[in-house]
Design an enzyme around this catalytic site. Structure first.
Site, PDB file in Angstrom:
ATOM      1  N   HIS A  51     -21.479 -14.491  -9.112  1.00  8.45           N
ATOM      2  CA  HIS A  51     -20.351 -15.189  -8.508  1.00  8.45           C
ATOM      3  C   HIS A  51     -20.482 -15.137  -6.985  1.00  8.45           C
ATOM      4  O   HIS A  51     -21.300 -14.391  -6.445  1.00  8.45           O
ATOM      5  CB  HIS A  51     -19.013 -14.571  -8.954  1.00  8.45           C
ATOM      6  CG  HIS A  51     -18.879 -13.131  -8.576  1.00  8.45           C
ATOM      7  ND1 HIS A  51     -19.052 -12.106  -9.464  1.00  8.45           N
ATOM      8  CD2 HIS A  51     -18.604 -12.545  -7.390  1.00  8.45           C
ATOM      9  CE1 HIS A  51     -18.896 -10.955  -8.851  1.00  8.45           C
ATOM     10  NE2 HIS A  51     -18.620 -11.198  -7.586  1.00  8.45           N
TER      11      HIS A  51
HETATM   12  C1  T46 Z   1     -18.413  -8.298  -6.342  1.00  8.39           C
HETATM   13  C2  T46 Z   1     -19.375  -7.374  -6.998  1.00  8.39           C
HETATM   14  C3  T46 Z   1     -20.281  -6.678  -6.037  1.00  8.39           C
HETATM   15  C4  T46 Z   1     -10.116  -6.017 -10.967  1.00  8.39           C
HETATM   16  O1  T46 Z   1      -9.155  -6.123 -11.741  1.00  8.39           O
HETATM   17  N1  T46 Z   1      -9.950  -5.533  -9.713  1.00  8.39           N
HETATM   18  C5  T46 Z   1     -10.987  -5.386  -8.834  1.00  8.39           C
HETATM   19  O2  T46 Z   1     -10.789  -4.912  -7.692  1.00  8.39           O
HETATM   20  C6  T46 Z   1     -12.295  -5.809  -9.246  1.00  8.39           C
HETATM   21  C7  T46 Z   1     -13.487  -5.679  -8.302  1.00  8.39           C
HETATM   22  C8  T46 Z   1     -12.456  -6.315 -10.510  1.00  8.39           C
HETATM   23  N2  T46 Z   1     -11.382  -6.410 -11.351  1.00  8.39           N
HETATM   24  C9  T46 Z   1     -11.584  -6.921 -12.716  1.00  8.39           C
HETATM   25  C10 T46 Z   1     -12.046  -8.373 -12.816  1.00  8.39           C
HETATM   26  C11 T46 Z   1     -12.813  -8.372 -14.129  1.00  8.39           C
HETATM   27  O3  T46 Z   1     -11.905  -8.551 -15.200  1.00  8.39           O
HETATM   28  O4  T46 Z   1     -12.634  -6.149 -13.321  1.00  8.39           O
HETATM   29  C12 T46 Z   1     -13.388  -6.954 -14.219  1.00  8.39           C
HETATM   30  C13 T46 Z   1     -14.864  -6.877 -13.883  1.00  8.39           C
HETATM   31  O5  T46 Z   1     -15.092  -7.583 -12.653  1.00  8.39           O
HETATM   32  P1  T46 Z   1     -16.396  -8.469 -12.398  1.00  8.39           P
HETATM   33  O6  T46 Z   1     -16.879  -9.040 -13.672  1.00  8.39           O
HETATM   34  O7  T46 Z   1     -16.087  -9.424 -11.279  1.00  8.39           O
HETATM   35  O8  T46 Z   1     -17.426  -7.355 -11.923  1.00  8.39           O
HETATM   36  P2  T46 Z   1     -18.825  -7.565 -11.196  1.00  8.39           P
HETATM   37  O9  T46 Z   1     -19.528  -6.258 -11.242  1.00  8.39           O
HETATM   38  O10 T46 Z   1     -19.549  -8.746 -11.713  1.00  8.39           O
HETATM   39  O11 T46 Z   1     -18.443  -7.911  -9.662  1.00  8.39           O
HETATM   40  C14 T46 Z   1     -17.833  -6.947  -8.832  1.00  8.39           C
HETATM   41  C15 T46 Z   1     -16.679  -7.576  -8.030  1.00  8.39           C
HETATM   42  O12 T46 Z   1     -15.746  -8.161  -8.941  1.00  8.39           O
HETATM   43  C16 T46 Z   1     -17.166  -8.623  -7.071  1.00  8.39           C
HETATM   44  O13 T46 Z   1     -16.135  -8.947  -6.152  1.00  8.39           O
HETATM   45  O14 T46 Z   1     -18.717  -8.860  -5.308  1.00  8.39           O
HETATM   46  O15 T46 Z   1     -18.791  -6.428  -7.898  1.00  8.39           O
END
Ligand code: T46
Length: 140
Positions: A51
């Site tokens: 993303h």
């Molecule tokens: C990024 C990379 C480096 C929350 O509810 N609060 C939060 O502060 C974050 C970061 C995530 N979430 C929820 C959103 C999703 O339902 O946690 C779940 C997993 O998030 P995501 O699939 O976006 O995780 P990554 O590892 O793909 O990405 C994360 C960050 O979301 C993103 O901003 O830049 O780490």
């Protein structure tokens, strides 16, 4: 052109007692920290991310282990290896990212310039490329 920016922060200490590293909002990184999160117990070779963010700026680092970060500005791609606890990676808005776990027990720590807001995420690569073409981030 560098897509991300490596910031090497201080490392205070020695091999006998260990090391301490730190960084400060606005002094070592160019924003006020509003949120901290970390990703752990991720199996080796897992890839996360896929993303970009409309607005958010973040600093990533790996206090333990080794994580490869792919950054893509829609034209060029670069990889950065987070393999030292005092090596930070600044990632601005409008950058597609993928994070690949290179060793077990690696931990990814992140500080962010804003609170969590799902509407700031672009999770579709084609939409990301379209926004790049339209100049959504021009002037950033
Ligand atoms: C990024 C990379 C480096 C929350 O509810 N609060 C939060 O502060 C974050 C970061 C995530 N979430 C929820 C959103 C999703 O339902 O946690 C779940 C997993 O998030 P995501 O699939 O976006 O995780 P990554 O590892 O793909 O990405 C994360 C960050 O979301 C993103 O901003 O830049 O780490």
């Amino acid at each position: 052109m560098n897509i991300g920016q490596i910031i090497n922060i201080n490392k205070i200490g020695n091999n006998e007692y260990g090391f301490l590293s730190f960084f400060e909002s606005n002094n070592d990184i160019p924003f006020e920290i509003k949120r901290v999160y970390y990703i752990y117990k991720t199996p080796v070779k897992s890839v996360r991310g896929f993303h970009a963010h409309k607005d958010l700026q973040q600093v990533l680092w790996c206090p333990h282990g080794n994580i490869e970060i792919l950054l893509d500005n829609g034209i060029n791609k670069e990889t950065y290896n987070l393999d030292e606890p005092n090596k930070l990676l600044l990632v601005g808005s409008g950058i597609w990212r993928e994070m690949k776990w290179q060793s077990n027990e690696s931990i990814l720590c992140v500080v962010a310039s804003n609170y969590y807001d799902e509407s700031d995420y672009i999770r579709d690569y084609e939409i990301f490329l379209k926004l790049i073409k339209e100049g959504y981030w021009n002037g950033n």
